[in-house]
Scaffold this motif. Structure first.
Motif, short mmCIF file in Angstrom:
data_model
loop_
_atom_site.label_atom_id
_atom_site.label_comp_id
_atom_site.label_asym_id
_atom_site.label_seq_id
_atom_site.Cartn_x
_atom_site.Cartn_y
_atom_site.Cartn_z
N SER A 116 -0.87 9.02 -0.91
CA SER A 116 0.20 9.79 -0.29
C SER A 116 1.06 8.83 0.52
O SER A 116 0.65 7.70 0.82
N TRP A 117 2.24 9.28 0.87
CA TRP A 117 3.14 8.45 1.67
C TRP A 117 4.04 9.37 2.48
O TRP A 117 4.16 10.56 2.20
N GLY A 118 4.67 8.82 3.49
CA GLY A 118 5.56 9.61 4.33
C GLY A 118 6.91 8.96 4.47
O GLY A 118 7.02 7.74 4.58
N GLY A 119 7.95 9.78 4.45
CA GLY A 119 9.31 9.31 4.69
C GLY A 119 9.83 9.90 5.99
O GLY A 119 9.45 11.01 6.38
N ILE A 120 10.67 9.15 6.69
CA ILE A 120 11.23 9.61 7.96
C ILE A 120 12.53 10.36 7.67
O ILE A 120 13.53 9.76 7.26
N MET A 121 12.51 11.66 7.86
CA MET A 121 13.64 12.52 7.51
C MET A 121 14.56 12.71 8.70
O MET A 121 14.11 13.04 9.80
N ASP A 122 15.87 12.52 8.48
CA ASP A 122 16.86 12.74 9.52
C ASP A 122 17.39 14.18 9.41
O ASP A 122 18.19 14.49 8.55
#
Length: 416
Positions: free
Chosen positions: A333-339
């Motif tokens: 799994s991975w995470g992205g930083i959402m604006d």
């Protein structure tokens, strides 16, 4: 170097020893006409279209890590144009048209696959909402088909149609929707920009923005000061932090969005599927892995990792929709930083600082917007005028009240 089937075969026969680097690794110059802060999909596309559409070549893209190390490589790769509100609808329609010609334009295989996207609905109210959305899509010139329960079953027979809590009433089919290879999009734009003279400067973090008499004059970086007449902030989840260097406070919160991929499986899912009651979406990659995601993690953070309760929530939604997924092993799994903006729609606009431009607030829509975002941001930076399909993405709409609340969720970022 142009890519072709013959070239791939020839290189394969001779150990792939003849490939050259796809782009240069230049040292930063003392001055540029324009600087793009951020070497992700949006930043690279902006630089590419500045060079291609507007003839500018003295441009630098500054990336604090390596090209494509941010959200462009941390998403579920979905491409679609099924937005409802005017302002969003024409923008994403324009983006989809650019996607359809992107591989030819870049001479690069971004693996764009228009396999079709089906948004499921689970109540009479949702059916009415998706019918309205489909009509809006058709009026914009895009495709939409409203499917009943049996129509969905014909496409997706493996779903759980017998569940009593969230019965499947039907779905909205968007045949031109699909997926693309996220990192290949970054590589294609990087190669195209480099061929047009753009300097792609990696491991160059911006630490300050220089302003004199209300006008930007350049940036400070870990590799020295660089002067520029124009600067574009295109840094996704880091938008608030970089804008603060210019004394700006943006209407943006940064949240984490996780995604997951399973082991490689035989072909089973030939569409992109969106679960209307669980905010769960899934497709199958060309390597066979099931790629899926769900909601935000519901807390603000700049750390690109997620929490276990949201992992459980996403897995539950997947099991509810298609119990067969329970037999697949999750590889990573991975995470992205959402604006996240208050109205769930993006910003492409000039800032109060002359010569400083902003491309931010993409919420869940960042990957599918890459071509049109770059196209419109390049137009803005080159002409100081908003492109016609991005004129509603103004920064001051949060002062004037001209919001684009696509999901009808107001300021609750976790619901966008």
């Amino acid at each position: 170097m142009r890519y072709s089937g013959l070239k791939v075969i020839t290189q394969g026969l001779f150990g792939n020893a003849g490939w050259k680097p796809a782009w240069r690794d230049p040292a930063p110059k003392a001055q540029y006409d324009a600087i793009i802060i951020g070497g992700g999909g949006h930043g690279l596309a902006t630089a590419y279209y500045l060079a291609k559409n507007h003839g500018l070549s003295n441009i630098a893209v500054l990336e604090k890590g390596y090209l494509g190390s941010g959200n462009i490589g941390r998403n579920t790769t979905i491409v679609r144009a099924n937005y409802f509100l005017q302002g969003n609808s024409e923008f994403y329609s324009h983006s989809l048209k650019l996607w359809e010609g992107l591989e030819s334009d870049l001479n690069y295989n971004v693996m764009h696959s228009q396999r079709g996207l089906i948004n499921l609905f689970h109540s009479d109210g949702q059916r009415d909402a998706f019918a309205r959305r489909g009509n809006m899509m058709i009026s914009q010139g895009d495709d939409a088909e409203l499917l009943d329960r049996e129509g969905v079953r014909a496409h997706l027979p493996y779903l759980d149609f017998e569940q009593t809590r969230f019965p499947i009433y039907g779905g909205l089919l968007h045949r031109r929707g699909g997926t693309a290879r996220h990192d290949a999009v970054a590589w294609g734009y990087a190669r195209g920009a480099d061929r047009r003279g753009v300097d792609l400067i990696q491991n160059c973090e911006v630490t300050g923005i220089d302003i004199e008499n209300g006008r930007v004059t350049g940036v400070q970086t870990t590799r020295g000061a660089i002067k520029a007449k124009k600067v574009g902030i295109v840094v996704a989840g880091r938008s608030g932090q970089v804008a603060a260097m210019a004394g700006l406070r943006l209407p943006i919160e940064s949240h984490i969005l996780q995604a997951f991929v399973t082991e490689g499986l035989k072909p089973v899912i030939d569409h992109v599927i969106s679960f209307g009651m669980g905010h769960f979406y899934i497709s199958q990659s060309d390597k066979g892995g099931l790629v899926f995601g769900g909601d935000l993690d519901f807390y603000a953070s700049y750390a690109s990792r997620g929490n276990l309760p949201m992992v459980e929530h996403v897995m539950e939604a997947g099991m509810t929709l298609m119990p067969m997924i329970g037999r697949a092993k999750v590889l990573r799994s991975w995470g992205g930083i959402m604006d996240m903006t208050p109205d769930g729609s993006p910003i492409i606009d000039r800032t109060p600082v002359e010569g400083l431009y902003l491309d931010a607030g993409w919420n869940y829509g960042g990957f599918k917007a890459v071509p049109a975002s770059g196209w419109c941001m390049a137009h803005l930076m080159a002409t100081d005028q908003s492109h016609e399909v991005a004129r509603r993405f103004r920064l001051d709409r949060y002062l004037t009240g001209h919001l684009l609340d696509e999901e009808g969720t107001g300021s609750q970022h976790n619901l966008h």
